[in-house]
Enzyme design. Structure first.
Site, PDB file in Angstrom:
ATOM      1  N   ASP A 213       0.835  -1.211   0.000  1.00 35.25           N
ATOM      2  CA  ASP A 213       0.000   0.000   0.000  1.00 35.25           C
ATOM      3  C   ASP A 213       0.868   1.259   0.000  1.00 35.25           C
ATOM      4  O   ASP A 213       0.594   2.211   0.728  1.00 35.25           O
ATOM      5  CB  ASP A 213      -0.940  -0.004   1.210  1.00 35.25           C
ATOM      6  CG  ASP A 213      -2.188   0.849   0.972  1.00 35.25           C
ATOM      7  OD1 ASP A 213      -2.447   1.213  -0.184  1.00 35.25           O
ATOM      8  OD2 ASP A 213      -2.902   1.146   1.953  1.00 35.25           O
ATOM      9  N   ASP A 240      10.670 -16.956   1.760  1.00 38.74           N
ATOM     10  CA  ASP A 240      11.914 -17.186   1.023  1.00 38.74           C
ATOM     11  C   ASP A 240      11.843 -16.446  -0.299  1.00 38.74           C
ATOM     12  O   ASP A 240      10.830 -15.841  -0.635  1.00 38.74           O
ATOM     13  CB  ASP A 240      12.160 -18.681   0.798  1.00 38.74           C
ATOM     14  CG  ASP A 240      10.982 -19.351   0.098  1.00 38.74           C
ATOM     15  OD1 ASP A 240      10.359 -20.212   0.738  1.00 38.74           O
ATOM     16  OD2 ASP A 240      10.684 -19.002  -1.058  1.00 38.74           O
TER      17      ASP A 240
END
Length: 372
Positions: A213, A240
């Site tokens: 955002d 990961d």
């Protein structure tokens, strides 16, 4: 209407709240279906217990909160406490409203420090995951230079509200600067971008988080010359380097093409949002037409050529930076390591020039009057 029907055929159903933010789709029973939602329980004595699926447990009361992390064998691995009591706060006035929260200016009485209090209702099921995201991100990086500083969180049983105590950024947001100054000059903007990129690099490379955002309203300033990222309610963790997000949350206005298409996405989604934010700040206007509604806007982002800065008004380096950030192909966008750097400026002096000195003195007087 053709554009809307085309979008419906190409995309999965998308749901918005009243403020234009995308929210999880409702389940069959009409409730919000967020697979990452965590359990919430109000305990005796006015304590909220938030239990994360990652085995983190947060007990939030009017005196502050405790975080506990449980190991697979059932023993507590860590136990961290923040004392930030509702009784220690003196609230002055509202300084802003978001899609799910209200922000107040307050004095933290024990140290006579001005803070921002962000209020969210704990009983709003759609907002609980946002509360957990904010606590996870901020408590783990409470003093990182590029993120708004976290002082703690407390719960008020009478109102059912959770309050986040955050650093008060007295320079407002980049959105505020655009309203006052109409646009931000390239030298000033370049230094702000450097600070934001450092913070994003920390989120991406150290915390393995996608902010989701980034926009002018979520980049805050203070009168010391700092630029910091705020609002971590829709962040998502990548465990990961190959894990990708698949959740459709955040502000559609700054959403990358791969997110609008409901494809998997990663850190490059934040780079797109930053590019749009930088372009809006530099030109003083959002680069797409928003008059046709959300569906039309999403079609523009998908189909139209990516916007570019006016080359006669901006340096070649700045134009190349924006073009790189706004590549439709996420893999072609730069990482936070590839920075845009411009000439030196005094950001503290610039931030002070934006604000009415009389208003600033009035705020200082209110704080000093209470301290006395």
């Amino acid at each position: 209407m053709a554009g809307l029907e085309d979008l419906k055929r190409r995309l999965q159903p998308i749901f918005f709240d009243a403020d234009g933010n995308v929210v999880p789709p409702p389940a069959a029973d009409g409730t919000s279906d967020d697979s990452s939602s965590d359990d919430c329980e109000v305990l005796d004595g006015g304590t909220v217990n938030l239990l994360s699926r990652s085995s983190d447990e947060y007990n939030i009361s009017k005196l502050g909160f405790h975080k506990r992390t449980t190991r697979p064998d059932g023993d507590y691995a860590t136990d961290k406490a923040y004392r930030c009591s509702c009784h220690d706060m003196h609230i002055f006035d509202s300084v802003g409203n978001g899609a799910s929260s209200v922000v107040y200016r307050a004095i933290y009485v024990p140290v006579h420090r001005v803070l921002a209090l962000k209020k969210i209702n704990i009983f709003d099921k759609e907002r609980r995951q946002q509360i957990l995201n904010e606590i996870r991100t901020l408590s783990a990086a409470s003093c990182y230079p590029g993120l708004v500083e976290f002082q703690g969180v407390f719960y008020t049983p009478d109102s059912g509200e959770i309050y986040f105590a955050l650093e008060y950024m007295d320079g407002g947001s980049l959105a505020d600067i655009i309203r006052v100054k109409k646009f931000i000059t390239e030298p000033v903007l370049s230094h702000m971008l450097q600070k934001v990129l450092l913070a994003l690099r920390y989120l991406h490379e150290v915390r393995r988080l996608v902010h989701r955002d980034i926009k002018p309203a979520n980049l805050l300033l203070n009168l010391k010359g700092d630029t910091k990222i705020t609002d971590f309610g829709v962040t998502s963790g990548l465990h990961d380097s190959v894990t990708m997000c698949a959740t459709f949350l955040g502000s559609v206005t700054y959403m990358s093409p791969e997110r609008i298409r409901n494809e998997n996405y990663s850190y490059a989604a934040d780079i797109w949002s930053l590019g749009l934010t930088a372009l809006e700040c530099a030109t003083g206007r959002y680069p797409y037409d928003v008059n046709g509604g959300e569906a039309d806007l999403m079609l523009q982002i998908l189909e139209d050529p990516s916007p570019t800065p006016p080359q006669h008004m901006h340096s070649e380096e700045f134009c190349l930076f924006i073009d790189a950030c706004l590549q439709k192909d996420a893999d072609a966008r730069p990482t936070c390591d590839e920075k845009y750097e411009g000439p030196g400026v005094d950001l503290a002096e610039y931030n002070r020039s934006v604000h009415d000195p009389a208003e600033r003195l009035s705020q200082i007087a209110h704080a000093n009057q209470y301290s006395l």
